[in-house]
Enzyme design. Structure first.
Site, PDB file in Angstrom:
ATOM      1  N   ASP A   1     -11.458 -11.987  -3.401  1.00 15.56           N
ATOM      2  CA  ASP A   1     -12.943 -10.954  -2.929  1.00 15.56           C
ATOM      3  C   ASP A   1     -13.850 -11.527  -4.590  1.00 15.56           C
ATOM      4  O   ASP A   1     -15.076 -11.182  -4.163  1.00 15.56           O
ATOM      5  CB  ASP A   1     -13.049 -10.119  -2.731  1.00 15.56           C
ATOM      6  CG  ASP A   1     -12.224  -9.643  -0.888  1.00 15.56           C
ATOM      7  OD1 ASP A   1     -12.103 -10.966  -0.634  1.00 15.56           O
ATOM      8  OD2 ASP A   1     -11.718  -8.846  -0.568  1.00 15.56           O
TER       9      ASP A   1
ATOM     10  N   GLN B   1      -6.244 -18.600   3.270  1.00 22.26           N
ATOM     11  CA  GLN B   1      -7.294 -18.138   2.049  1.00 22.26           C
ATOM     12  C   GLN B   1      -6.527 -17.375   0.721  1.00 22.26           C
ATOM     13  O   GLN B   1      -6.449 -18.041  -0.203  1.00 22.26           O
ATOM     14  CB  GLN B   1      -8.569 -17.170   2.380  1.00 22.26           C
ATOM     15  CG  GLN B   1      -9.643 -18.043   3.620  1.00 22.26           C
ATOM     16  CD  GLN B   1     -10.360 -16.962   4.198  1.00 22.26           C
ATOM     17  OE1 GLN B   1     -11.206 -17.284   3.190  1.00 22.26           O
ATOM     18  NE2 GLN B   1     -10.002 -16.625   5.173  1.00 22.26           N
TER      19      GLN B   1
ATOM     20  N   GLY C   1      -6.376  -4.198  -7.167  1.00 21.66           N
ATOM     21  CA  GLY C   1      -7.923  -4.267  -6.723  1.00 21.66           C
ATOM     22  C   GLY C   1      -8.460  -2.825  -7.031  1.00 21.66           C
ATOM     23  O   GLY C   1      -7.704  -1.885  -7.912  1.00 21.66           O
TER      24      GLY C   1
ATOM     25  N   GLU D   1     -15.984 -11.733   6.972  1.00 20.54           N
ATOM     26  CA  GLU D   1     -15.187 -10.324   7.898  1.00 20.54           C
ATOM     27  C   GLU D   1     -16.440  -9.866   7.882  1.00 20.54           C
ATOM     28  O   GLU D   1     -16.771  -8.867   9.387  1.00 20.54           O
ATOM     29  CB  GLU D   1     -14.167 -10.266   7.581  1.00 20.54           C
ATOM     30  CG  GLU D   1     -13.320 -11.015   7.696  1.00 20.54           C
ATOM     31  CD  GLU D   1     -12.059 -10.469   6.445  1.00 20.54           C
ATOM     32  OE1 GLU D   1     -11.064 -10.103   7.507  1.00 20.54           O
ATOM     33  OE2 GLU D   1     -12.517 -10.052   5.883  1.00 20.54           O
TER      34      GLU D   1
ATOM     35  N   HIS E   1      -5.231 -16.478   6.592  1.00 21.16           N
ATOM     36  CA  HIS E   1      -4.207 -15.624   5.324  1.00 21.16           C
ATOM     37  C   HIS E   1      -4.154 -16.817   4.682  1.00 21.16           C
ATOM     38  O   HIS E   1      -3.970 -16.813   3.622  1.00 21.16           O
ATOM     39  CB  HIS E   1      -2.836 -14.770   5.495  1.00 21.16           C
ATOM     40  CG  HIS E   1      -4.022 -13.717   6.416  1.00 21.16           C
ATOM     41  ND1 HIS E   1      -4.047 -12.792   7.287  1.00 21.16           N
ATOM     42  CD2 HIS E   1      -3.742 -13.009   5.150  1.00 21.16           C
ATOM     43  CE1 HIS E   1      -4.176 -11.452   7.138  1.00 21.16           C
ATOM     44  NE2 HIS E   1      -3.471 -11.350   5.289  1.00 21.16           N
TER      45      HIS E   1
ATOM     46  N   ARG F   1       0.591  -1.326   0.278  1.00 17.08           N
ATOM     47  CA  ARG F   1      -0.214   0.322   0.131  1.00 17.08           C
ATOM     48  C   ARG F   1       0.960   1.164   0.263  1.00 17.08           C
ATOM     49  O   ARG F   1       1.957   1.542   0.358  1.00 17.08           O
ATOM     50  CB  ARG F   1      -0.905   0.450   1.260  1.00 17.08           C
ATOM     51  CG  ARG F   1      -1.492  -1.577   1.557  1.00 17.08           C
ATOM     52  CD  ARG F   1      -3.135  -1.789   0.872  1.00 17.08           C
ATOM     53  NE  ARG F   1      -3.429  -2.753   1.569  1.00 17.08           N
ATOM     54  CZ  ARG F   1      -4.562  -3.266   0.959  1.00 17.08           C
ATOM     55  NH1 ARG F   1      -5.461  -2.956  -0.173  1.00 17.08           N
ATOM     56  NH2 ARG F   1      -4.681  -4.643   1.344  1.00 17.08           N
TER      57      ARG F   1
ATOM     58  N   MET G   1     -12.739 -14.358   4.602  1.00 13.33           N
ATOM     59  CA  MET G   1     -12.653 -13.077   3.939  1.00 13.33           C
ATOM     60  C   MET G   1     -13.649 -12.605   3.443  1.00 13.33           C
ATOM     61  O   MET G   1     -14.935 -13.152   2.891  1.00 13.33           O
ATOM     62  CB  MET G   1     -11.613 -12.971   3.613  1.00 13.33           C
ATOM     63  CG  MET G   1      -9.868 -13.424   4.017  1.00 13.33           C
ATOM     64  SD  MET G   1      -8.606 -13.157   3.266  1.00 13.33           S
ATOM     65  CE  MET G   1      -7.892 -12.906   5.132  1.00 13.33           C
TER      66      MET G   1
ATOM     67  N   SER H   1      -8.060  -9.835  -6.969  1.00 15.28           N
ATOM     68  CA  SER H   1      -8.585 -10.276  -5.882  1.00 15.28           C
ATOM     69  C   SER H   1      -9.154 -11.129  -4.983  1.00 15.28           C
ATOM     70  O   SER H   1      -9.603 -12.149  -6.422  1.00 15.28           O
ATOM     71  CB  SER H   1      -9.605  -8.593  -6.190  1.00 15.28           C
ATOM     72  OG  SER H   1     -10.888  -9.688  -4.645  1.00 15.28           O
TER      73      SER H   1
HETATM   74  P1  ATP Z   1      -7.494  -4.786  -2.313  1.00 16.35           P
HETATM   75  O1  ATP Z   1      -8.947  -5.240  -2.578  1.00 16.35           O
HETATM   76  O2  ATP Z   1      -6.644  -5.744  -1.979  1.00 16.35           O
HETATM   77  O3  ATP Z   1      -7.637  -4.078  -0.463  1.00 16.35           O
HETATM   78  P2  ATP Z   1      -6.790  -2.730  -3.865  1.00 16.35           P
HETATM   79  O4  ATP Z   1      -5.727  -2.234  -5.154  1.00 16.35           O
HETATM   80  O5  ATP Z   1      -8.429  -2.403  -4.265  1.00 16.35           O
HETATM   81  O6  ATP Z   1      -6.695  -3.888  -2.914  1.00 16.35           O
HETATM   82  P3  ATP Z   1      -6.121  -0.205  -2.117  1.00 16.35           P
HETATM   83  O7  ATP Z   1      -5.052  -0.043  -0.871  1.00 16.35           O
HETATM   84  O8  ATP Z   1      -7.484   0.792  -2.370  1.00 16.35           O
HETATM   85  O9  ATP Z   1      -6.083  -1.915  -2.593  1.00 16.35           O
HETATM   86  O10 ATP Z   1      -5.033   0.649  -3.113  1.00 16.35           O
HETATM   87  C1  ATP Z   1      -3.436  -0.005  -3.379  1.00 16.35           C
HETATM   88  C2  ATP Z   1      -2.850   1.397  -3.727  1.00 16.35           C
HETATM   89  O11 ATP Z   1      -3.878   1.579  -4.872  1.00 16.35           O
HETATM   90  C3  ATP Z   1      -3.179   2.139  -2.160  1.00 16.35           C
HETATM   91  O12 ATP Z   1      -1.814   2.143  -1.139  1.00 16.35           O
HETATM   92  C4  ATP Z   1      -2.759   3.043  -3.115  1.00 16.35           C
HETATM   93  O13 ATP Z   1      -0.819   4.012  -3.452  1.00 16.35           O
HETATM   94  C5  ATP Z   1      -2.983   3.008  -4.780  1.00 16.35           C
HETATM   95  N1  ATP Z   1      -4.150   4.249  -5.168  1.00 16.35           N
HETATM   96  C6  ATP Z   1      -5.381   3.516  -4.327  1.00 16.35           C
HETATM   97  N2  ATP Z   1      -5.935   4.204  -4.770  1.00 16.35           N
HETATM   98  C7  ATP Z   1      -6.282   5.392  -5.071  1.00 16.35           C
HETATM   99  C8  ATP Z   1      -6.744   6.752  -5.337  1.00 16.35           C
HETATM  100  N3  ATP Z   1      -7.541   6.942  -5.097  1.00 16.35           N
HETATM  101  N4  ATP Z   1      -5.186   7.564  -6.108  1.00 16.35           N
HETATM  102  C9  ATP Z   1      -4.299   6.976  -5.902  1.00 16.35           C
HETATM  103  N5  ATP Z   1      -3.872   6.039  -5.619  1.00 16.35           N
HETATM  104  C10 ATP Z   1      -4.480   4.809  -5.373  1.00 16.35           C
END
Ligand code: ATP
Length: 370
Positions: A152, A290, A104, A250, A288, A74, A194, A150
């Site tokens: 999920d 999963q 994601g 969850e 985890h 992240r 999850m 993902s």
């Molecule tokens: P998961 O489904 O596992 O949560 P995800 O991709 O949705 O995956 P996030 O933590 O929401 O996970 O996003 C991963 C990274 O993408 C963030 O740490 C950030 O660096 C970037 N990111 C997410 N949303 C934004 C946004 N709105 N603007 C800029 N960067 C973003």
């Protein structure tokens, strides 16, 4: 030569390595240079050795490896423009103007924001003297293609996300193990899986294992869940079942939007007062496991076909092309508008198709319980 980068971002999921492998090899096959960005957006912001040129052999054996070998993270810096400015500079320094992201909806939203800002980021880099004007000339447009990684299965517009069937298989395997011991002792088990916002894993695991009852975040139970579950579990016990399996996501909620915890469910199942179920009940949180382990065949195939298609999409894109992600629809690999899917995911709040949902819900607490 076109230069394409690939990264994994957000939570890891089985099959991400298959995506990277497919992108690397397809890009080389199409006579492009291909780079892996390590640690998601963090690597893009840090630059240097976090952006590594990949060779055909670098991804050998990756199909059967779990997690993501190029790391994921992240990245707080990427939420802010200064972080994205540094990321843009690192891309230009490596000559990269196309990015394939497996992550994601957050990661894909960040990618689209980056694409939209790209021309102004480059202008700013020139204006503040970090890059020379002739350095940015060939990089007017940033090409972004998303692949949804993902466990999920929580993105609207695609039937499956890379990793979801691996996680589902893992859950089923674990429930099978638990069932054997539950049956031996005539016990009840509350199994937490999850899914903070999306109940796909819980619901499908319920159908696949013939669980007695399932709790998910979407469509909170219409009635009082305590009464509903007690009636069903009682009926199944009276039919002669020696085990009771309740699967809870969850993020499960009741009809008023309050969280339903595994402990509350256990307390109800084990209630020894008059009229209570009085079952010897245990809680198992799968956690985890999963996410871990290797990808099932379906996720390897999905990862490979989507990785190949993502490279094609990058090479065919024009400045006018809408940013797309690679989806699976009715067994076909297709390109779909990225932000529309992200928007729909937020609006609908769950990605389970409503008809499938109704069917699955009607199975969750009936004679189909095993
Ligand atoms: P998961 O489904 O596992 O949560 P995800 O991709 O949705 O995956 P996030 O933590 O929401 O996970 O996003 C991963 C990274 O993408 C963030 O740490 C950030 O660096 C970037 N990111 C997410 N949303 C934004 C946004 N709105 N603007 C800029 N960067 C973003």
């Amino acid at each position: 030569k076109k230069k394409i980068a690939v990264m994994t971002s957000g939570g890891d999921s089985p099959g991400m390595n298959g995506v990277v492998r497919a992108v690397v090899r397809m890009a080389i096959h199409m006579n492009c240079d291909v780079f892996a960005v390590y640690e998601g957006y963090e690597g893009l912001v840090r630059g240097g050795d976090q952006i590594k040129k990949m060779d055909w052999h670098d991804v050998r054996g990756w199909l059967s490896e779990g997690g993501t070998l190029i790391g994921t993270a992240r990245c707080m810096a990427f939420y802010e423009r200064p972080g994205r400015l540094t990321a843009a500079k690192n891309m230009v320094l490596n000559g990269i103007d196309a990015l394939i992201i497996c992550g994601g909806d957050g990661s894909l939203t960040g990618a689209d924001k980056f694409r939209a800002e790209w021309p102004s980021l480059l202008e700013e880099l020139v204006a503040n003297g970090e890059l020379a004007k002739d350095q940015i000339t060939p990089y007017k447009h940033l090409n972004i293609v998303g692949i949804v990684g993902s466990i999920d299965n929580d993105l609207s517009g695609t039937d499956a996300t890379v990793g979801c069937y691996s996680a589902l298989s893992r859950i089923c395997e674990m429930v099978d193990y638990i069932e054997a011991t539950a049956s031996s002792h005539s016990r009840a088990f509350v199994i937490e899986v999850m899914g903070r916002h999306c109940g796909w894993l819980a619901l499908l695991a319920g159908v696949a294992t013939g669980a007695d009852f399932v709790f998910i975040p979407e469509r909170p139970q219409e009635h009082d869940w305590r009464e509903d579950m007690s009636v069903v579990v009682n009926r199944h016990r009276q039919m002669g079942k020696r085990k009771t399996i309740v699967i809870v996501a969850e993020g499960a909620r009741d009809k008023d939007g309050n969280k339903i915890s595994p402990e509350e469910i256990r307390d109800l199942l084990s209630d020894k007062t008059e009229g209570g179920l009085g079952l010897d009940t245990r809680i198992t949180t799968l956690g985890h496991v999963q996410r871990g382990g290797t990808a099932v065949a379906y996720d390897r195939v999905l990862a490979t076909l989507q990785g190949v298609e993502a490279v094609r999409a990058v090479l065919e894109a024009t400045p006018e092309t809408e940013t797309c992600f690679i989806a699976m629809n009715e067994n076909k690999i297709v390109r779909k508008p990225l932000m529309k899917a992200v928007q729909e995911t937020k609006e609908v709040a769950h990605a389970v198709d409503s008809k499938d949902f109704e069917k699955a819900m009607s199975l969750r607490d009936t004679e189909f319980a095993d």
